[in-house]
Design a protein around this motif. Structure first.
Motif, mmCIF file in Angstrom:
data_model
loop_
_atom_site.group_PDB
_atom_site.id
_atom_site.type_symbol
_atom_site.label_atom_id
_atom_site.label_comp_id
_atom_site.label_asym_id
_atom_site.label_seq_id
_atom_site.Cartn_x
_atom_site.Cartn_y
_atom_site.Cartn_z
ATOM 1 N N GLU A 173 -8.464 5.242 -7.935
ATOM 2 C CA GLU A 173 -9.404 4.120 -7.816
ATOM 3 C C GLU A 173 -8.668 2.825 -7.489
ATOM 4 N N LEU A 174 -7.488 2.648 -8.107
ATOM 5 C CA LEU A 174 -6.703 1.442 -7.841
ATOM 6 C C LEU A 174 -6.279 1.383 -6.380
ATOM 7 N N TYR A 175 -5.835 2.521 -5.852
ATOM 8 C CA TYR A 175 -5.381 2.563 -4.459
ATOM 9 C C TYR A 175 -6.541 2.255 -3.506
ATOM 10 N N GLU A 176 -7.696 2.841 -3.776
ATOM 11 C CA GLU A 176 -8.857 2.605 -2.919
ATOM 12 C C GLU A 176 -9.290 1.142 -2.975
ATOM 13 N N GLU A 177 -9.276 0.575 -4.178
ATOM 14 C CA GLU A 177 -9.659 -0.828 -4.342
ATOM 15 C C GLU A 177 -8.683 -1.759 -3.610
ATOM 16 N N GLN A 178 -7.382 -1.504 -3.799
ATOM 17 C CA GLN A 178 -6.371 -2.347 -3.180
ATOM 18 C C GLN A 178 -6.366 -2.212 -1.650
ATOM 19 N N THR A 179 -6.684 -1.023 -1.152
ATOM 20 C CA THR A 179 -6.756 -0.818 0.291
ATOM 21 C C THR A 179 -7.836 -1.706 0.906
ATOM 22 N N LYS A 180 -8.972 -1.833 0.228
ATOM 23 C CA LYS A 180 -10.054 -2.703 0.709
ATOM 24 C C LYS A 180 -9.656 -4.174 0.631
ATOM 25 N N ILE A 181 -9.000 -4.545 -0.477
ATOM 26 C CA ILE A 181 -8.604 -5.937 -0.670
ATOM 27 C C ILE A 181 -7.565 -6.370 0.360
ATOM 28 N N TRP A 182 -6.624 -5.473 0.658
ATOM 29 C CA TRP A 182 -5.515 -5.801 1.556
ATOM 30 C C TRP A 182 -5.843 -5.514 3.020
ATOM 31 N N LYS A 183 -7.100 -5.236 3.341
ATOM 32 C CA LYS A 183 -7.493 -4.886 4.702
ATOM 33 C C LYS A 183 -7.041 -5.934 5.713
ATOM 34 N N ASN A 184 -7.279 -7.196 5.413
ATOM 35 C CA ASN A 184 -6.839 -8.277 6.291
ATOM 36 C C ASN A 184 -6.688 -9.557 5.481
ATOM 37 N N ALA A 185 -6.264 -10.617 6.129
ATOM 38 C CA ALA A 185 -5.995 -11.875 5.424
ATOM 39 C C ALA A 185 -7.250 -12.431 4.762
ATOM 40 N N GLN A 186 -8.403 -12.236 5.390
ATOM 41 C CA GLN A 186 -9.642 -12.790 4.841
ATOM 42 C C GLN A 186 -10.084 -12.050 3.584
ATOM 43 N N THR A 187 -10.008 -10.711 3.596
ATOM 44 C CA THR A 187 -10.404 -9.944 2.407
ATOM 45 C C THR A 187 -9.460 -10.238 1.248
ATOM 46 N N ALA A 188 -8.184 -10.465 1.565
ATOM 47 C CA ALA A 188 -7.212 -10.804 0.521
ATOM 48 C C ALA A 188 -7.496 -12.181 -0.056
ATOM 49 N N LYS A 189 -7.885 -13.105 0.804
ATOM 50 C CA LYS A 189 -8.181 -14.462 0.359
ATOM 51 C C LYS A 189 -9.398 -14.485 -0.553
ATOM 52 N N ASN A 190 -10.369 -13.634 -0.258
ATOM 53 C CA ASN A 190 -11.600 -13.603 -1.050
ATOM 54 C C ASN A 190 -11.408 -12.931 -2.402
ATOM 55 N N ALA A 191 -10.356 -12.137 -2.500
ATOM 56 C CA ALA A 191 -10.102 -11.414 -3.754
ATOM 57 C C ALA A 191 -9.100 -12.173 -4.612
ATOM 58 N N SER A 192 -9.184 -12.007 -5.885
ATOM 59 C CA SER A 192 -8.186 -12.596 -6.783
ATOM 60 C C SER A 192 -7.994 -11.681 -7.971
ATOM 61 N N GLU A 193 -6.765 -11.583 -8.432
ATOM 62 C CA GLU A 193 -6.472 -10.796 -9.624
ATOM 63 C C GLU A 193 -6.569 -11.733 -10.824
ATOM 64 N N ASN A 194 -7.672 -11.694 -11.490
ATOM 65 C CA ASN A 194 -7.864 -12.599 -12.617
ATOM 66 C C ASN A 194 -8.281 -11.827 -13.854
ATOM 67 N N LEU A 237 0.823 -1.205 0.000
ATOM 68 C CA LEU A 237 0.000 0.000 0.000
ATOM 69 C C LEU A 237 0.861 1.261 0.000
ATOM 70 N N ALA A 238 2.029 1.200 0.646
ATOM 71 C CA ALA A 238 2.958 2.334 0.602
ATOM 72 C C ALA A 238 3.474 2.546 -0.811
ATOM 73 N N ASN A 239 3.720 1.446 -1.519
ATOM 74 C CA ASN A 239 4.182 1.513 -2.899
ATOM 75 C C ASN A 239 3.117 2.152 -3.790
ATOM 76 N N LEU A 240 1.870 1.728 -3.616
ATOM 77 C CA LEU A 240 0.778 2.300 -4.411
ATOM 78 C C LEU A 240 0.553 3.769 -4.079
ATOM 79 N N SER A 241 0.680 4.098 -2.802
ATOM 80 C CA SER A 241 0.506 5.497 -2.379
ATOM 81 C C SER A 241 1.555 6.391 -3.031
ATOM 82 N N SER A 242 2.796 5.879 -3.115
ATOM 83 C CA SER A 242 3.874 6.625 -3.756
ATOM 84 C C SER A 242 3.588 6.827 -5.243
#
Length: 398
Positions: free
Chosen positions: A257-278, A240-245
């Motif tokens: 929009e990408l930063y906001e989307e990724q912030t939600k996805i990376w919120k915790n391990a469960q939100t990351a698990k539910n998301a996939s870059e496909n 998230l620091a990389n995206l913010s930069s």
């Protein structure tokens, strides 16, 4: 590397010998070299060390053939000439160094990257056509100048060179500027033999010249081609620091929009698990031009997004890839950074699911349709391009 690296469950490197060597590192640069040697043992092109001062002892590029390293390009080093052979580094013969660093060097000789050895060296011995001489290495600031160019080789043959896919807008401008010429071509040659990757969005408009009818690009990807997030607390902070930069440097709506989307996805391990870059969202390619055939020039310096470009190019009926295997750095992606006082470690935080089915290409890359082995002769003569022009000549006769 054993916890946060996206490939940690697939690739293991014994760190004990490197830890034991720390006590012998007499200065910071030695320690940095030790870290880089450790990372190179993973053979993942998305792992790297960036020096804070961005200096290198190389003002030239080399490529290995047998036990020699041949100068293939010159940037700043005026004391060398193309084709000169490096026969020793700090009084050590090339074969000797190859054995010493066999864990860090690619087992395929023509794909080996010796830069990290040169960075630590003080002198080299070179053999020219007339003599053998020794030179002290100098350090230079690295300057990269991208090349996105197009030219006509004839009325019916075009040549496009792309050294990266970093900027989608720049590639689109090149295509837009060249549209009239592209529409009049029968054959197009795309040179990505040196391509540092970037954004997959960059090359998608170019793929519209690869089709004769509207086509969903998704169908050209391997089945189940998508990434899973390797979530750790460190990775969340660094990514998230990389995206913010990036957002600060490029305050566009897309980056916001990408930063906001990724912030939600990376919120915790469960939100990351539910998301996939496909690639589940359709991307329709609409045919442009009337190209009879497209030839792609490939080599081991085509990596990341360039890997994907060639992977996709091979799935279209009117394309032929010529040269050598790509770098093979798509198994792990979304590179972020861990910063230290004098250098930065760059590492990926997402993992390609295809690895589970033994369909990864790390360090192997995508093979060309026509393989041409690299030889020092290619320094002075573009035999890859010559081969393609001969193919076009034969194709035109039929």
């Amino acid at each position: 590397m054993e916890h946060d690296y996206a490939g940690s469950q697939d690739i293991r490197v014994n760190s004990r010998p490197y830890f034991q060597s720390i006590q012998h590192a007499s200065k910071e640069f030695d320690f940095q070299f030790l870290v880089e040697a450790y990372l190179r043992s993973f053979h993942d092109g998305h792992l790297s060390v960036t020096d804070k001062n961005r200096v290198s002892s190389l003002g030239f590029d080399c490529r290995r053939c047998s036990n020699g390293l041949f100068v293939t390009s010159i940037k700043n080093e005026t004391r060398l000439q193309l084709g000169d052979e490096v026969i020793a580094i700090d009084d050590h013969k090339i074969g000797e160094l190859a054995r010493k660093y066999q864990k860090q060097l690619d087992p395929v000789v023509e794909r080996q990257n010796w830069n990290f050895i040169f960075k630590r060296a003080k002198k080299i011995k070179i053999k020219t056509t007339t003599k053998i001489q020794e030179i002290e290495l100098k350090k230079y600031i690295n300057h990269y100048h991208p090349e996105h160019s197009f030219k006509n080789l004839s009325e019916t043959i075009g040549y496009m060179k792309l050294t990266d896919f970093f900027d989608p807008d720049d590639i689109e401008r090149l295509i837009s500027k060249s549209t009239r010429c592209l529409n009049n071509l029968n054959y197009l040659i795309i040179d990505v033999r040196v391509n540092h990757g970037g954004d997959d969005q960059s090359y998608r408009p170019l793929l519209e010249y690869f089709v004769n009818q509207s086509t969903d690009l998704l169908k050209h990807y391997p089945k189940d081609y998508f990434y899973e997030i390797w979530w750790t607390k460190r990775n969340k902070v660094n990514w998230l620091a990389n995206l913010s930069s990036q957002k600060s440097k490029n305050p566009s709506n897309y980056m916001k929009e990408l930063y906001e989307e990724q912030t939600k996805i990376w919120k915790n391990a469960q939100t990351a698990k539910n998301a996939s870059e496909n690639n589940s969202k359709p991307y329709i390619l609409k045919p442009k031009g009337h190209l009879k055939h497209i030839y792609i020039l490939s080599d081991y310096l085509a990596g990341s997004a360039a890997d994907n470009f060639i992977m996709l190019a091979k799935t279209f009926a009117k394309t032929t890839v010529v040269g050598r295997n790509t770098a093979g750095v798509v198994d792990y992606g979304d590179v972020t950074s861990q910063c230290y006082s004098d250098f930065t470690v760059n590492y990926p935080v997402i993992r390609l699911r295809l690895i589970n089915d033994h369909r990864g290409t790390n360090g192997i890359g995508f093979s060309p349709d026509v393989y041409l082995p690299w030889t020092p002769k290619m320094i002075f003569e573009d035999t890859d391009l010559k081969y393609i022009l001969n193919l076009i000549q034969q194709y035109s006769k039929n």
